[in-house]
Design an enzyme around this catalytic site. Structure first.
Site, PDB file in Angstrom:
ATOM      1  N   ASP A  80     -22.944   8.377  22.656  1.00  0.00           N
ATOM      2  CA  ASP A  80     -22.924   9.078  22.675  1.00  0.00           C
ATOM      3  C   ASP A  80     -23.517   9.696  23.808  1.00  0.00           C
ATOM      4  O   ASP A  80     -24.575   9.474  24.564  1.00  0.00           O
ATOM      5  CB  ASP A  80     -23.454   9.990  21.058  1.00  0.00           C
ATOM      6  N   HIS A  81     -22.985  10.671  24.118  1.00  0.00           N
ATOM      7  CA  HIS A  81     -23.894  12.076  25.462  1.00  0.00           C
ATOM      8  C   HIS A  81     -24.523  10.949  26.462  1.00  0.00           C
ATOM      9  O   HIS A  81     -25.391  11.815  27.367  1.00  0.00           O
ATOM     10  CB  HIS A  81     -24.433  12.484  24.542  1.00  0.00           C
ATOM     11  N   ASP A 102     -20.969  12.468  29.624  1.00  0.00           N
ATOM     12  CA  ASP A 102     -20.940  13.706  29.377  1.00  0.00           C
ATOM     13  C   ASP A 102     -21.402  14.606  30.942  1.00  0.00           C
ATOM     14  O   ASP A 102     -22.791  13.999  31.220  1.00  0.00           O
ATOM     15  CB  ASP A 102     -22.268  13.661  28.427  1.00  0.00           C
ATOM     16  N   GLY A 179     -28.310  19.821  16.665  1.00  0.00           N
ATOM     17  CA  GLY A 179     -30.049  20.259  15.895  1.00  0.00           C
ATOM     18  C   GLY A 179     -29.350  21.842  14.748  1.00  0.00           C
ATOM     19  O   GLY A 179     -28.595  21.481  14.170  1.00  0.00           O
ATOM     20  N   ASN A 230     -25.779  14.036  13.845  1.00  0.00           N
ATOM     21  CA  ASN A 230     -27.373  13.463  13.565  1.00  0.00           C
ATOM     22  C   ASN A 230     -28.749  14.317  12.218  1.00  0.00           C
ATOM     23  O   ASN A 230     -29.010  13.695  11.766  1.00  0.00           O
ATOM     24  CB  ASN A 230     -27.711  13.606  14.868  1.00  0.00           C
TER      25      ASN A 230
END
Length: 300
Positions: A80-81, A102, A179, A230
């Site tokens: 990821d990312h 990313d 978040g 997440n």
């Protein structure tokens, strides 16, 4: 079984549901994702953030791959990312079958160059690439993007980006955040609909933690076939540990770990239901998926 990320996304898109991609950091997280997926007969993705990769390195990747191979439902492993070419090379060498290159922090032209290079590299290894244009605000794993830096995905720009880079999936920015949502989420569904009309690859939505069910459903109807989760899973883990330790419930580490796994598994199961993937593991039992699983068993 270890599944192809490409197959997971394509099948989900064809059948109008989404795959849950859950960030993991340790054995407890891996067990929670796989157990929830098996219990509810759903495909899923084990997703490793660069901070987790830095912490666990090849051992964490190997654990994820082995857990995917042993699972009774399709599971893929995804980086990821990642903004780092060396991390992407490491992930591909270790056997991950999809990565997120990313370059969203870069100017648009530089993002295209970076993503195109990483896509060529990944495709040589038989892996697929997710990329991002626009900029998602919020905080995740120590990475903070201020609201003023956020930028929604431009539909026309998305066409050029996908054509130039040849990426396989696109993460869109339509008001979603990493978040916690500090205010009620507001997603630009008109923008998402325009993007879907203009490009014909799987769409991804980051920041699924905290999105209400109707927004999830609407996003799926408009072409999103992968959601990243997440925050809520991590919070379930931390909350469980805190409660068990503070309450003095037992002195055995494995008992405490088991409670934490159960807490995460419950949160993951809720997302699988929201994404519409429950009971659909059998849809991924294609000849290609079976041959991939056979090759994995033969090679190990």
């Amino acid at each position: 079984m270890l599944a192809s990320t490409q197959e997971l996304l394509q099948t989900a898109r064809q059948n109008i549901y989404a795959i849950g991609a859950f960030n993991i950091y340790n054995l407890e997280g891996v067990k929670a994702v796989v157990s929830a997926a098996e219990t509810h007969r759903s495909a899923a993705m084990l997703q490793i953030h660069p901070s987790a990769l830095k912490y666990g390195r090849s051992a964490l990747v190997a654990m994820c791959l082995e857990a995917a191979r042993a699972a009774t439902v399709p599971i893929s492993v995804h980086l990821d990312h990642s903004t780092n070419a060396n991390d992407i090379r490491q992930a591909l060498t270790a056997g991950m079958n999809s990565i997120m290159a990313d370059g969203s922090h870069l100017p648009y032209a530089e993002n295209m160059v970076f993503t195109r290079e990483m896509t060529r590299l990944a495709h040589k290894s038989g892996a697929i690439v997710e990329a991002e244009i626009g900029r998602i605000s919020g905080t995740e794993d120590g990475l903070t993007i201020a609201e003023k830096e956020a930028k929604m995905t431009d539909p026309a720009q998305a066409v050029e980006f996908v054509r130039t880079t040849q990426v396989d999936a696109l993460a869109v920015t339509i008001g979603n955040v990493h978040g916690e949502y500090k205010n009620p989420p507001r997603l630009d569904f008109d923008r998402l609909a325009r993007i879907r009309r203009l490009i014909d690859i799987p769409l991804v939505l980051h920041g699924a933690s905290g999105l209400p069910g109707w927004m999830i459903s609407r996003s799926i109807q408009l072409g999103v076939c992968k959601f990243n989760v997440n925050t809520e899973i991590r919070q379930a883990y931390m909350r469980s540990l805190k409660q068990e330790v503070c309450a003095g419930n037992g002195s055995d580490l494995l008992d405490i770990a088991g409670v934490a796994i159960a807490a995460m598994q419950e949160a993951i199961a809720e997302k699988l239901h929201l994404f519409g993937s429950v009971g659909k593991a059998h849809l991924h039992e294609t000849p290609y998926a079976r041959s991939l699983a056979g090759l994995e068993r033969f090679s190990h």
